[in-house]
Scaffold this motif. Structure first.
Motif, PDB file in Angstrom:
ATOM      1  N   GLY A 112       0.822  -1.213   0.000  1.00 26.47           N
ATOM      2  CA  GLY A 112       0.000   0.000   0.000  1.00 26.47           C
ATOM      3  C   GLY A 112       0.850   1.254   0.000  1.00 26.47           C
ATOM      4  N   GLY A 113       1.929   1.246   0.783  1.00 21.65           N
ATOM      5  CA  GLY A 113       2.836   2.394   0.823  1.00 21.65           C
ATOM      6  C   GLY A 113       3.495   2.647  -0.514  1.00 21.65           C
TER       7      GLY A 113
ATOM      8  N   ILE B  35       8.088  16.439  -0.023  1.00 21.38           N
ATOM      9  CA  ILE B  35       7.862  15.942   1.348  1.00 21.38           C
ATOM     10  C   ILE B  35       7.053  14.651   1.329  1.00 21.38           C
ATOM     11  N   GLU B  36       6.134  14.517   0.372  1.00 22.30           N
ATOM     12  CA  GLU B  36       5.373  13.279   0.240  1.00 22.30           C
ATOM     13  C   GLU B  36       6.291  12.125  -0.147  1.00 22.30           C
ATOM     14  N   LEU B  37       7.231  12.403  -1.039  1.00 17.66           N
ATOM     15  CA  LEU B  37       8.186  11.365  -1.439  1.00 17.66           C
ATOM     16  C   LEU B  37       9.062  10.934  -0.271  1.00 17.66           C
ATOM     17  N   VAL B  38       9.568  11.900   0.478  1.00 22.56           N
ATOM     18  CA  VAL B  38      10.449  11.584   1.606  1.00 22.56           C
ATOM     19  C   VAL B  38       9.696  10.778   2.657  1.00 22.56           C
TER      20      VAL B  38
ATOM     21  N   ALA C 268       8.286   5.638   5.239  1.00 23.61           N
ATOM     22  CA  ALA C 268       7.226   4.707   5.648  1.00 23.61           C
ATOM     23  C   ALA C 268       7.443   3.322   5.051  1.00 23.61           C
ATOM     24  N   VAL C 269       7.801   3.263   3.770  1.00 23.96           N
ATOM     25  CA  VAL C 269       8.043   1.967   3.131  1.00 23.96           C
ATOM     26  C   VAL C 269       9.267   1.288   3.747  1.00 23.96           C
TER      27      VAL C 269
END
Length: 110
Positions: free
Chosen positions: A48-49, A60-63, A68-69
């Protein structure tokens, strides 16, 4: 602060309290199998991640997605390591001279 963000923070804080209460009530004997089983569920979380990370537009979403992954993958592999250790405890000890290495279902006779 908008209402949606406030509701999400509220649910997050409630989840922390509920998780603490549930885990604190688990007997020590069941803690390792329960945790290794729930860590294995992180395989779905990692997928999902990755899917969510594919739609990220801002840096910031990428980082945050990569972090998270990475944490999910570490938790997933840790769950399998714990499961392997737990299953290792249930293997039989090798008998002197049997040559079977303690494998279940073997008699040690040729």
């Amino acid at each position: 602060m908008n209402f949606e963000l406030l509701a999400q923070i509220y649910v997050f804080v409630l989840a922390i309290f509920v998780g603490f209460e549930v885990i604190s009530k688990v007997p020590v004997v069941l803690h390792t199998p329960l945790m290794s089983g729930t860590n294995a569920i992180h395989g779905i979380v990692v997928i999902g991640g990755i899917l969510v990370l594919g739609t990220a537009r801002e840096p910031i979403e990428l980082v945050l997605g990569v972090i998270a992954v990475a944490f999910g993958a570490m938790n997933l592999s840790g769950g399998f390591v714990v499961t392997d250790r737990m299953l290792e405890m249930f293997k039989g000890k090798p008998r002197p001279g049997s040559g079977d290495g303690g494998k279940p279902g073997t008699t040690g006779k040729s």
